[in-house]
Design a protein around this motif. Structure first.
Motif, PDB file in Angstrom:
ATOM      1  N   HIS A  23      -9.923   7.185  12.912  1.00  0.00           N
ATOM      2  CA  HIS A  23     -10.484   6.391  11.820  1.00  0.00           C
ATOM      3  C   HIS A  23      -9.794   6.806  10.526  1.00  0.00           C
ATOM      4  O   HIS A  23      -9.635   8.007  10.295  1.00  0.00           O
ATOM      5  CB  HIS A  23     -11.995   6.629  11.685  1.00  0.00           C
ATOM      6  N   PRO A  24      -9.304   5.849   9.721  1.00  0.00           N
ATOM      7  CA  PRO A  24      -9.595   4.417   9.748  1.00  0.00           C
ATOM      8  C   PRO A  24      -8.605   3.564  10.545  1.00  0.00           C
ATOM      9  O   PRO A  24      -8.625   2.336  10.418  1.00  0.00           O
ATOM     10  CB  PRO A  24      -9.523   4.042   8.267  1.00  0.00           C
ATOM     11  N   GLU A  25      -7.769   4.177  11.369  1.00  0.00           N
ATOM     12  CA  GLU A  25      -6.720   3.414  12.051  1.00  0.00           C
ATOM     13  C   GLU A  25      -7.295   2.237  12.835  1.00  0.00           C
ATOM     14  O   GLU A  25      -6.771   1.117  12.772  1.00  0.00           O
ATOM     15  CB  GLU A  25      -5.938   4.349  12.979  1.00  0.00           C
ATOM     16  N   ALA A  26      -8.386   2.467  13.576  1.00  0.00           N
ATOM     17  CA  ALA A  26      -8.932   1.416  14.422  1.00  0.00           C
ATOM     18  C   ALA A  26      -9.504   0.255  13.614  1.00  0.00           C
ATOM     19  O   ALA A  26      -9.294  -0.919  13.950  1.00  0.00           O
ATOM     20  CB  ALA A  26     -10.002   1.993  15.344  1.00  0.00           C
ATOM     21  N   VAL A  27     -10.237   0.559  12.549  1.00  0.00           N
ATOM     22  CA  VAL A  27     -10.848  -0.523  11.767  1.00  0.00           C
ATOM     23  C   VAL A  27      -9.801  -1.295  10.972  1.00  0.00           C
ATOM     24  O   VAL A  27      -9.918  -2.516  10.788  1.00  0.00           O
ATOM     25  CB  VAL A  27     -11.968   0.015  10.851  1.00  0.00           C
ATOM     26  N   LEU A  28      -8.755  -0.640  10.529  1.00  0.00           N
ATOM     27  CA  LEU A  28      -7.685  -1.346   9.825  1.00  0.00           C
ATOM     28  C   LEU A  28      -6.958  -2.303  10.766  1.00  0.00           C
ATOM     29  O   LEU A  28      -6.561  -3.407  10.369  1.00  0.00           O
ATOM     30  CB  LEU A  28      -6.709  -0.346   9.207  1.00  0.00           C
ATOM     31  N   ALA A  29      -6.776  -1.898  12.014  1.00  0.00           N
ATOM     32  CA  ALA A  29      -6.192  -2.813  12.997  1.00  0.00           C
ATOM     33  C   ALA A  29      -7.086  -4.035  13.181  1.00  0.00           C
ATOM     34  O   ALA A  29      -6.603  -5.171  13.269  1.00  0.00           O
ATOM     35  CB  ALA A  29      -5.983  -2.095  14.328  1.00  0.00           C
ATOM     36  N   ARG A  30      -8.398  -3.823  13.227  1.00  0.00           N
ATOM     37  CA  ARG A  30      -9.319  -4.963  13.357  1.00  0.00           C
ATOM     38  C   ARG A  30      -9.201  -5.883  12.145  1.00  0.00           C
ATOM     39  O   ARG A  30      -9.196  -7.108  12.276  1.00  0.00           O
ATOM     40  CB  ARG A  30     -10.748  -4.441  13.521  1.00  0.00           C
ATOM     41  N   TYR A  84      -8.197 -10.338   1.428  1.00  0.00           N
ATOM     42  CA  TYR A  84      -6.983  -9.540   1.460  1.00  0.00           C
ATOM     43  C   TYR A  84      -5.940 -10.284   2.291  1.00  0.00           C
ATOM     44  O   TYR A  84      -6.264 -11.239   3.016  1.00  0.00           O
ATOM     45  CB  TYR A  84      -7.240  -8.150   2.067  1.00  0.00           C
ATOM     46  N   GLU A  85      -4.690  -9.863   2.183  1.00  0.00           N
ATOM     47  CA  GLU A  85      -3.601 -10.558   2.847  1.00  0.00           C
ATOM     48  C   GLU A  85      -3.384  -9.991   4.252  1.00  0.00           C
ATOM     49  O   GLU A  85      -3.317  -8.783   4.445  1.00  0.00           O
ATOM     50  CB  GLU A  85      -2.299 -10.384   2.047  1.00  0.00           C
ATOM     51  N   VAL A  86      -3.287 -10.897   5.224  1.00  0.00           N
ATOM     52  CA  VAL A  86      -2.791 -10.542   6.559  1.00  0.00           C
ATOM     53  C   VAL A  86      -1.383 -11.100   6.649  1.00  0.00           C
ATOM     54  O   VAL A  86      -1.205 -12.315   6.655  1.00  0.00           O
ATOM     55  CB  VAL A  86      -3.688 -11.129   7.660  1.00  0.00           C
ATOM     56  N   TYR A  92       0.812  -1.213   0.000  1.00  0.00           N
ATOM     57  CA  TYR A  92       0.000   0.000   0.000  1.00  0.00           C
ATOM     58  C   TYR A  92       0.845   1.263   0.000  1.00  0.00           C
ATOM     59  O   TYR A  92       0.334   2.350   0.241  1.00  0.00           O
ATOM     60  CB  TYR A  92      -0.946  -0.028   1.209  1.00  0.00           C
ATOM     61  N   GLY A  93       2.133   1.109  -0.306  1.00  0.00           N
ATOM     62  CA  GLY A  93       3.028   2.250  -0.292  1.00  0.00           C
ATOM     63  C   GLY A  93       3.818   2.314   1.004  1.00  0.00           C
ATOM     64  O   GLY A  93       3.845   1.362   1.795  1.00  0.00           O
ATOM     65  N   ASP A  94       4.442   3.448   1.232  1.00  0.00           N
ATOM     66  CA  ASP A  94       5.307   3.594   2.397  1.00  0.00           C
ATOM     67  C   ASP A  94       4.496   3.983   3.631  1.00  0.00           C
ATOM     68  O   ASP A  94       3.580   4.809   3.550  1.00  0.00           O
ATOM     69  CB  ASP A  94       6.354   4.676   2.151  1.00  0.00           C
ATOM     70  N   PRO A  95       4.853   3.412   4.785  1.00  0.00           N
ATOM     71  CA  PRO A  95       4.253   3.896   6.032  1.00  0.00           C
ATOM     72  C   PRO A  95       4.768   5.292   6.372  1.00  0.00           C
ATOM     73  O   PRO A  95       5.578   5.868   5.629  1.00  0.00           O
ATOM     74  CB  PRO A  95       4.696   2.853   7.064  1.00  0.00           C
ATOM     75  N   SER A  96       4.330   5.818   7.489  1.00  0.00           N
ATOM     76  CA  SER A  96       4.683   7.195   7.863  1.00  0.00           C
ATOM     77  C   SER A  96       6.180   7.399   8.075  1.00  0.00           C
ATOM     78  O   SER A  96       6.653   8.538   8.068  1.00  0.00           O
ATOM     79  CB  SER A  96       3.921   7.595   9.128  1.00  0.00           C
ATOM     80  N   ARG A 146      -3.771  12.859   5.162  1.00  0.00           N
ATOM     81  CA  ARG A 146      -2.753  12.384   4.220  1.00  0.00           C
ATOM     82  C   ARG A 146      -1.922  11.234   4.788  1.00  0.00           C
ATOM     83  O   ARG A 146      -0.988  10.760   4.144  1.00  0.00           O
ATOM     84  CB  ARG A 146      -1.827  13.539   3.827  1.00  0.00           C
ATOM     85  N   ILE A 147      -2.236  10.775   5.976  1.00  0.00           N
ATOM     86  CA  ILE A 147      -1.531   9.633   6.560  1.00  0.00           C
ATOM     87  C   ILE A 147      -1.893   8.375   5.771  1.00  0.00           C
ATOM     88  O   ILE A 147      -3.058   8.158   5.419  1.00  0.00           O
ATOM     89  CB  ILE A 147      -1.926   9.466   8.044  1.00  0.00           C
ATOM     90  N   ASN A 148      -0.900   7.536   5.508  1.00  0.00           N
ATOM     91  CA  ASN A 148      -1.146   6.273   4.819  1.00  0.00           C
ATOM     92  C   ASN A 148      -1.486   5.218   5.880  1.00  0.00           C
ATOM     93  O   ASN A 148      -0.650   4.403   6.280  1.00  0.00           O
ATOM     94  CB  ASN A 148       0.075   5.859   3.993  1.00  0.00           C
ATOM     95  N   TYR A 149      -2.713   5.244   6.342  1.00  0.00           N
ATOM     96  CA  TYR A 149      -3.135   4.369   7.437  1.00  0.00           C
ATOM     97  C   TYR A 149      -2.998   2.893   7.077  1.00  0.00           C
ATOM     98  O   TYR A 149      -2.638   2.063   7.923  1.00  0.00           O
ATOM     99  CB  TYR A 149      -4.579   4.671   7.822  1.00  0.00           C
ATOM    100  N   ARG A 150      -3.302   2.537   5.838  1.00  0.00           N
ATOM    101  CA  ARG A 150      -3.189   1.127   5.447  1.00  0.00           C
ATOM    102  C   ARG A 150      -1.744   0.660   5.487  1.00  0.00           C
ATOM    103  O   ARG A 150      -1.461  -0.448   5.974  1.00  0.00           O
ATOM    104  CB  ARG A 150      -3.797   0.910   4.062  1.00  0.00           C
ATOM    105  N   ALA A 151      -0.824   1.469   4.987  1.00  0.00           N
ATOM    106  CA  ALA A 151       0.580   1.079   5.033  1.00  0.00           C
ATOM    107  C   ALA A 151       1.070   0.946   6.470  1.00  0.00           C
ATOM    108  O   ALA A 151       1.829   0.023   6.809  1.00  0.00           O
ATOM    109  CB  ALA A 151       1.433   2.093   4.269  1.00  0.00           C
ATOM    110  N   ASN A 152       0.649   1.853   7.333  1.00  0.00           N
ATOM    111  CA  ASN A 152       1.061   1.774   8.741  1.00  0.00           C
ATOM    112  C   ASN A 152       0.581   0.476   9.385  1.00  0.00           C
ATOM    113  O   ASN A 152       1.343  -0.225  10.065  1.00  0.00           O
ATOM    114  CB  ASN A 152       0.508   2.970   9.517  1.00  0.00           C
ATOM    115  N   ALA A 153      -0.696   0.152   9.184  1.00  0.00           N
ATOM    116  CA  ALA A 153      -1.259  -1.053   9.794  1.00  0.00           C
ATOM    117  C   ALA A 153      -0.606  -2.310   9.243  1.00  0.00           C
ATOM    118  O   ALA A 153      -0.267  -3.242   9.991  1.00  0.00           O
ATOM    119  CB  ALA A 153      -2.775  -1.089   9.568  1.00  0.00           C
ATOM    120  N   TRP A 154      -0.419  -2.358   7.929  1.00  0.00           N
ATOM    121  CA  TRP A 154       0.184  -3.538   7.304  1.00  0.00           C
ATOM    122  C   TRP A 154       1.627  -3.708   7.755  1.00  0.00           C
ATOM    123  O   TRP A 154       2.073  -4.832   8.045  1.00  0.00           O
ATOM    124  CB  TRP A 154       0.112  -3.413   5.787  1.00  0.00           C
ATOM    125  N   ALA A 155       2.381  -2.608   7.831  1.00  0.00           N
ATOM    126  CA  ALA A 155       3.785  -2.685   8.244  1.00  0.00           C
ATOM    127  C   ALA A 155       3.908  -3.248   9.652  1.00  0.00           C
ATOM    128  O   ALA A 155       4.755  -4.113   9.922  1.00  0.00           O
ATOM    129  CB  ALA A 155       4.428  -1.302   8.161  1.00  0.00           C
TER     130      ALA A 155
END
Length: 262
Positions: free
Chosen positions: A181-188, A259-261, A30-34, A63-72
């Motif tokens: 949000h969406p940080e919490a739901v991405l963690a779930r 999706y991949e975990v 999903y790109g680079d984390p923060s 503009r935070i890449n929340y998906r990249a942060n959670a995946w990383a």
């Protein structure tokens, strides 16, 4: 190999946490984390730290890449997440300097990439957005923290108008924030146990006269409470329970994720 079991995601003004940390640059689909993820040890536990806005606050809330942060973080093995954040209070009972561990969330953001699901049927349960086990550990480690409350997450980066703030308060919501949000739901979706640790930095515009909330006010209050917050998080990390069996992860049992975990 698991490099960390626990993560702390730092909010405004919270750009470092670990001593003698190693850094990992973690590429994601999903790109680079923060920024690089710092890895270290707290209370004998392996901990990852990531400032959600970047080390120098390069990324505003929208503009935070929340998906990249959670995946990383998940790719490093993280299963439990503590998420300190700055919030405005919608009630006079929660004055500046109060720490709140909310139990509910309302999303008023728009346009953010808010899920890893891009195809197929895969619906994450989110009635209770925060992990009760992690929340209890924070509250037990921090007797002066307030249990429960609803945090409404707005798009930002602007602060609320008085009318918006008064509307949120009239719904019975207690806190307003820009990053929950969406940080919490991405963690779930990543099957992680996640709890917000909200530091009240100001009374929101609907509770104040004068010019309303200012950035300087928010950053100054957070800075004044930073060492206290670090200590609370370290105490909570020392007592976090085993995440095995928690519903934050077991919700996906029997479901074919699209999706991949990592």
């Amino acid at each position: 190999m698991t490099e960390a079991d626990i993560a702390v995601i730092g909010g405004s003004g919270f750009y470092s946490f670990l001593e003698d940390a190693e850094e990992r640059h973690v590429p994601t689909p999903y790109g680079d984390p923060s920024g690089p993820v710092a890895l270290g040890t707290v209370a004998g536990r392996r901990v990852a730290f990531l400032p959600r806005h970047g080390a120098h606050h390069a990324f505003p809330p929208h503009r935070i890449n929340y998906r990249a942060n959670a995946w990383a973080l998940r790719s490093l093995g993280v299963r439990q997440v503590l998420a300190p954040c700055a919030v405005g209070s919608l009630t006079p009972d929660l004055g500046p300097g109060t720490v709140v561990v909310p139990d509910q969330l309302v999303d008023r953001t728009h346009g953010r990439a808010a899920t890893f699901v891009e195809t197929g049927a895969c619906h994450v349960p989110f009635a209770d957005p925060y992990c009760p086990r992690v929340s209890d550990a924070v509250l037990q480690a921090s007797p002066d923290a307030t249990r429960g409350g609803t945090m409404v997450v707005v798009e930002g980066p602007r602060f609320s108008t008085r009318a918006e703030s008064q509307h949120y308060a009239a719904q019975g919501w207690s806190l307003v924030n820009m990053t929950g949000h969406p940080e919490a739901v991405l963690a779930r979706e990543m099957q992680q146990c996640y709890a917000a640790v909200a530091l009240v930095t100001d009374l929101d515009a609907g509770l104040e006269s004068g010019s309303g909330v200012s950035q300087d006010e928010v950053f100054a209050l957070f800075a004044a409470n930073l060492e206290r917050l670090r200590g609370m998080l370290a105490d909570a990390i020392a007592t976090l329970p085993d995440p095995d069996g928690c519903t934050c992860a077991t919700w996906a049992d029997g479901i074919e994720l699209t999706y991949e975990v990592p």
